[in-house]
Design an enzyme around this catalytic site. Structure first.
Site, PDB file in Angstrom:
ATOM      1  N   ASN A  46      -2.286 -22.722   7.911  1.00  0.00           N
ATOM      2  CA  ASN A  46      -2.215 -21.331   7.454  1.00  0.00           C
ATOM      3  C   ASN A  46      -0.938 -21.065   6.671  1.00  0.00           C
ATOM      4  O   ASN A  46      -0.944 -20.370   5.646  1.00  0.00           O
ATOM      5  CB  ASN A  46      -2.282 -20.379   8.646  1.00  0.00           C
ATOM      6  CG  ASN A  46      -3.645 -20.340   9.304  1.00  0.00           C
ATOM      7  OD1 ASN A  46      -4.633 -20.832   8.745  1.00  0.00           O
ATOM      8  ND2 ASN A  46      -3.718 -19.769  10.489  1.00  0.00           N
ATOM      9  N   ARG A 377     -18.618 -20.937  -0.269  1.00  0.00           N
ATOM     10  CA  ARG A 377     -18.086 -22.173   0.323  1.00  0.00           C
ATOM     11  C   ARG A 377     -19.227 -22.879   1.046  1.00  0.00           C
ATOM     12  O   ARG A 377     -19.890 -22.287   1.887  1.00  0.00           O
ATOM     13  CB  ARG A 377     -16.963 -21.875   1.320  1.00  0.00           C
ATOM     14  CG  ARG A 377     -15.778 -21.134   0.738  1.00  0.00           C
ATOM     15  CD  ARG A 377     -14.628 -21.072   1.752  1.00  0.00           C
ATOM     16  NE  ARG A 377     -13.635 -20.093   1.379  1.00  0.00           N
ATOM     17  CZ  ARG A 377     -12.668 -20.279   0.483  1.00  0.00           C
ATOM     18  NH1 ARG A 377     -12.599 -21.436  -0.143  1.00  0.00           N
ATOM     19  NH2 ARG A 377     -11.795 -19.332   0.213  1.00  0.00           N
ATOM     20  N   ARG A 407     -11.292 -20.023  -3.737  1.00  0.00           N
ATOM     21  CA  ARG A 407     -10.003 -20.712  -3.663  1.00  0.00           C
ATOM     22  C   ARG A 407     -10.055 -21.946  -2.765  1.00  0.00           C
ATOM     23  O   ARG A 407     -10.509 -21.894  -1.632  1.00  0.00           O
ATOM     24  CB  ARG A 407      -8.911 -19.761  -3.178  1.00  0.00           C
ATOM     25  CG  ARG A 407      -7.523 -20.379  -3.171  1.00  0.00           C
ATOM     26  CD  ARG A 407      -6.463 -19.388  -2.770  1.00  0.00           C
ATOM     27  NE  ARG A 407      -6.166 -18.462  -3.839  1.00  0.00           N
ATOM     28  CZ  ARG A 407      -6.109 -17.142  -3.694  1.00  0.00           C
ATOM     29  NH1 ARG A 407      -6.366 -16.595  -2.525  1.00  0.00           N
ATOM     30  NH2 ARG A 407      -5.813 -16.371  -4.707  1.00  0.00           N
ATOM     31  N   HIS A 437     -18.965 -12.997  -3.669  1.00  0.00           N
ATOM     32  CA  HIS A 437     -18.664 -13.287  -2.269  1.00  0.00           C
ATOM     33  C   HIS A 437     -19.844 -12.938  -1.370  1.00  0.00           C
ATOM     34  O   HIS A 437     -19.820 -13.223  -0.166  1.00  0.00           O
ATOM     35  CB  HIS A 437     -17.415 -12.489  -1.852  1.00  0.00           C
ATOM     36  CG  HIS A 437     -16.801 -12.923  -0.570  1.00  0.00           C
ATOM     37  ND1 HIS A 437     -16.794 -12.133   0.565  1.00  0.00           N
ATOM     38  CD2 HIS A 437     -16.164 -14.067  -0.224  1.00  0.00           C
ATOM     39  CE1 HIS A 437     -16.172 -12.763   1.541  1.00  0.00           C
ATOM     40  NE2 HIS A 437     -15.788 -13.944   1.097  1.00  0.00           N
ATOM     41  N   ARG A 566      -9.145  -9.013  12.875  1.00  0.00           N
ATOM     42  CA  ARG A 566      -8.597 -10.304  13.262  1.00  0.00           C
ATOM     43  C   ARG A 566      -7.239 -10.592  12.634  1.00  0.00           C
ATOM     44  O   ARG A 566      -6.312 -11.039  13.278  1.00  0.00           O
ATOM     45  CB  ARG A 566      -9.559 -11.429  12.874  1.00  0.00           C
ATOM     46  CG  ARG A 566      -9.108 -12.806  13.337  1.00  0.00           C
ATOM     47  CD  ARG A 566      -9.780 -13.908  12.551  1.00  0.00           C
ATOM     48  NE  ARG A 566      -9.225 -14.062  11.221  1.00  0.00           N
ATOM     49  CZ  ARG A 566      -9.927 -14.325  10.127  1.00  0.00           C
ATOM     50  NH1 ARG A 566     -11.227 -14.448  10.200  1.00  0.00           N
ATOM     51  NH2 ARG A 566      -9.344 -14.453   8.956  1.00  0.00           N
ATOM     52  N   HIS A 594     -15.093 -13.811  12.418  1.00  0.00           N
ATOM     53  CA  HIS A 594     -15.381 -13.675  10.988  1.00  0.00           C
ATOM     54  C   HIS A 594     -16.421 -12.602  10.690  1.00  0.00           C
ATOM     55  O   HIS A 594     -16.695 -12.300   9.532  1.00  0.00           O
ATOM     56  CB  HIS A 594     -15.859 -15.044  10.456  1.00  0.00           C
ATOM     57  CG  HIS A 594     -15.798 -15.189   8.982  1.00  0.00           C
ATOM     58  ND1 HIS A 594     -16.930 -15.250   8.202  1.00  0.00           N
ATOM     59  CD2 HIS A 594     -14.751 -15.292   8.127  1.00  0.00           C
ATOM     60  CE1 HIS A 594     -16.587 -15.390   6.935  1.00  0.00           C
ATOM     61  NE2 HIS A 594     -15.273 -15.412   6.856  1.00  0.00           N
TER      62      HIS A 594
END
Length: 687
Positions: A46, A377, A407, A437, A566, A594
């Site tokens: 991270n 992704r 990204r 997205h 989160r 998520h």
């Protein structure tokens, strides 16, 4: 009431706070030991991305627009200074935890990271053989002199700066050399069991092997010191929308340069002398606040591979088997089951397999005539992408919206886009300037002489591996209004024309932000009319100022607001006269939270939505997102219980946010309640 700067918290400092919560998992003695090590590695991963993206952006802003006022009222240079202090403190604590708690605890379990002074004669012989066999042939030591300038070093690569004394074969006396560790080799090497004795698992670091044999690289010279270091670079991609004719070609050129962006952070061994540190800082054009001295490996991310090399199930989370929804558990054909009722999937507790099956079956089903899908992704090895390729080769109409600007997944997505095109699929890259997205899959099937459409809408990516690590909701439906909306969205993305009015879905950048603001304002009106008013929302991040302002107004009107965020949150909860009716909590546990779920009481109507979007400016205004209402009352009750209320009751993995942006762990008084563990026990076999 306008949202003033003092009522907004800094985004970057909030990210540091989030990583403190992740590191708290590594400190948690009740967790399996190898999982604690993983959490420590996640912090490093991270922080790498944090430096590559957020710190890099701030550095550029400090240089180009130094007087720019950020959302919290700070200037970029001010934030960089505060960030440096917070990040250094976090990293110091991270390495202390590794040295003083994790490594000793692992050693007690027979998992040993051996220092050079611990190697016995047999181990030394094996390590020496490894060096000459695997390492020496591919190392290229570079002595620095006018003919050998400082080499271009890859982003986040492991390197060594060597201090030398004496002249080489050509009479050169540079005094400094650079050695780059080959990326192809593991950073942690497991010794053969025969050399370890008993049931021990012994590891040596690649850096230790190179340290012990570095003299071999400089024959006839004296090595005075060898120090590991790693430089982190700006990894954002710059694509000029005024000069791009082919986005894929432009990105491929940018990706080659990503590894060599401007330096933003330097990590070095704590034994490195000051004059070598100053040399590296000067070389990379960095300041003192950019350097991190570490007592241990400079890249803890590489320790993530260790648990896979250790057969100790007792030191890992117990495995589990995700189950299928009852509607699919009896081997009912998928499309038949969806025709009967909408199906809700809650990952990772319920299997991602139905989504895979939907696409795999569609690829071979002779009745399926068309497939449309968005890809954000999906990974480098994906059965979903292979199924799309197979469907296109079978002659079906396949349309794939591939987001090339996802990204750190750009390269994989470019590769899939190329393979899909070669197979005959229609591949588009979304709308330039807006990341796609949204998570949408549409299958068109011929049934009884008519075309029938089926849809999957989700809060998470089409990625089978992360579907076992992230919590997400997915909806399978053939509701005619919803499938029509999804088809309209695909047409909007792939074609040209103005956005039409959708029947049920809300989308960014057109209607989602206004819907959220309107729903909050409606709760305000109900509260002012003396009616019960409530908002519960779960997301990954909350940053958008207009939404925060609306939430502050709602709190002042008496609306009860419970937020489960989160990661980063710029809203200040619990401030008298501003937000005393707002609570914010963060859940950090085994799985990455998520899901995006939004609930508005709305005078007993109880509107409930799942979405691909967080409440951030980029999600509302610079991305194409979807938000779908849950219409089935049974599914609505399920999401209220599993996606919201169970998390509000958590007193094990919950952190409560304070008005100053800090967090306090909510400790169990009496019986502990852990949302993730409860869902595992409810849904998963073997849990």
């Amino acid at each position: 009431m306008p949202t003033t700067h003092e009522n907004l918290l800094n985004r970057e400092l909030a990210l540091i706070e989030f990583n403190r919560r992740v590191m708290a998992q590594a400190e948690e003695e009740r967790l399996p030991l190898l999982e604690r090590l993983k959490f420590l590695c996640i912090v490093s991963s991270n922080m790498d991305e944090f430096a590559e993206v957020r710190v890099a952006w701030l550095k550029e802003a400090a240089q180009l627009t130094p007087d720019r006022i950020l959302a919290d009222g700070s200037k970029p240079a001010e934030v960089l200074t505060r960030l440096s202090e917070a990040a250094h403190a976090l990293v110091r604590e991270q390495y202390r935890l590794l040295r003083e708690e994790i490594f000793p605890a692992l050693r007690a379990e027979g998992i040993i990271f051996m220092r050079r002074n611990e190697w016995d004669s047999e181990q030394k012989a094996w390590i020496s053989d490894y060096f000459f066999r695997e390492l020496m042939p591919i190392l290229t030591p570079i002595g620095l002199d006018p003919s050998h300038p400082f080499p271009k070093l890859l982003n986040k690569s492991l390197n060594f700066i060597i201090e030398l004394e004496g002249a080489d074969a050509f009479g050169r006396e540079s005094g400094i050399a650079i050695v780059q560790a080959p990326r192809i080799l593991p950073r942690v090497i497991k010794l053969p069991a025969a050399l370890c004795g008993g049931n021990q698992h012994s590891f040596v670091f690649l850096s230790s092997i190179l340290h012990s044999h570095v003299q071999e690289l400089f024959p006839g010279m004296t090595v005075k010191g060898c120090y590991q270091f790693r430089v982190t670079r700006d990894s954002d991609l710059n694509v000029d929308d005024d000069d791009v004719k082919n986005l894929r070609t432009a990105l491929q050129g940018e990706l080659r340069q990503r590894q060599y962006g401007d330096a933003v952070r330097l990590e070095i061994a704590d034994t490195c002398p000051t004059h070598m540190e100053e040399f590296l800082l000067h070389t990379f054009n960095l300041q003192q606040q950019d350097i991190y001295r570490v007592d241990g490996p400079v890249n803890l991310v590489r320790l993530m591979q260790v648990p896979d090399k250790v057969d100790r199930p007792d030191l890992k989370f117990a495995p589990f088997e995700a189950t299928l929804p009852p509607a699919l558990a009896k081997k009912t054909p998928l499309f038949e089951a969806i025709r009967k009722n909408d199906i809700l999937l809650h990952h990772p507790f319920q299997s991602f397999q139905p989504v895979i099956d939907m696409l795999v079956n569609a690829a071979t089903d002779p009745e399926v005539v068309a497939i449309k899908m968005t890809v954000y992704r999906t990974g480098t090895d994906s059965v979903l992408m292979e199924s799309l390729i197979a469907a296109a080769r079978a002659g079906k109409q396949v349309t794939v919206v591939v987001e090339l600007m996802a990204r750190f997944d750009e390269e994989a997505n470019i590769s899939w886009a190329s393979r899909l095109e070669d197979a005959g699929a229609h591949v588009v890259y979304g709308v330039f300037g807006y990341k796609v997205h949204a998570k949408m899959l549409l299958v068109v099937r011929r049934e009884e002489g008519q075309l029938k459409r089926y849809v999957h809408l989700g809060t998470g990516n089409y990625h089978p591996r992360t579907a076992r690590l992230y919590t997400d909701f997915g909806l399978l439906t053939c509701n005619e209004d919803i499938v029509s909306d999804v088809n309209d969205l695909f047409v909007q993305i792939t074609g040209l024309g103005r956005a039409g009015e959708l029947k049920h879905l809300y989308q960014s950048p057109f209607t989602l932000h206004n819907m959220i603001i309107g729903a909050i304002d409606r709760e305000i009106a109900h509260a002012q009319a003396g009616k019960p008013a409530q908002i519960i929302a779960k997301m990954n991040a909350l940053l958008e100022p207009q939404v925060i302002q609306a939430l502050y107004r709602a709190s002042q009107a008496g609306v009860k607001i419970s937020l489960i965020v989160r990661g980063v949150c710029a809203l200040r909860p619990g401030v008298e006269g501003l937000s005393e009716n707002i609570t914010v909590r963060s859940i950090v546990g085994r799985f990455l939270e998520h899901t995006r779920v939004f609930y508005f009481y709305n005078d007993k109507a109880e509107d409930l939505y799942i979405a691909s979007a967080d409440w951030m400016g980029r999600n509302f205004f610079r991305r194409i997102e979807t938000c779908v209402p849950i219409l089935d009352p049974k599914l609505k009750r399920r999401i209220m219980k599993e996606g919201l209320r169970i998390y509000l009751d958590d007193n094990t993995n919950a952190w409560e946010m304070q008005a100053d942006g800090s967090y306090r762990r909510r400790m169990a008084r009496g019986k502990g309640r852990c949302a993730q563990e409860t869902l595992l026990q409810e849904y998963c076999s073997g849990a």
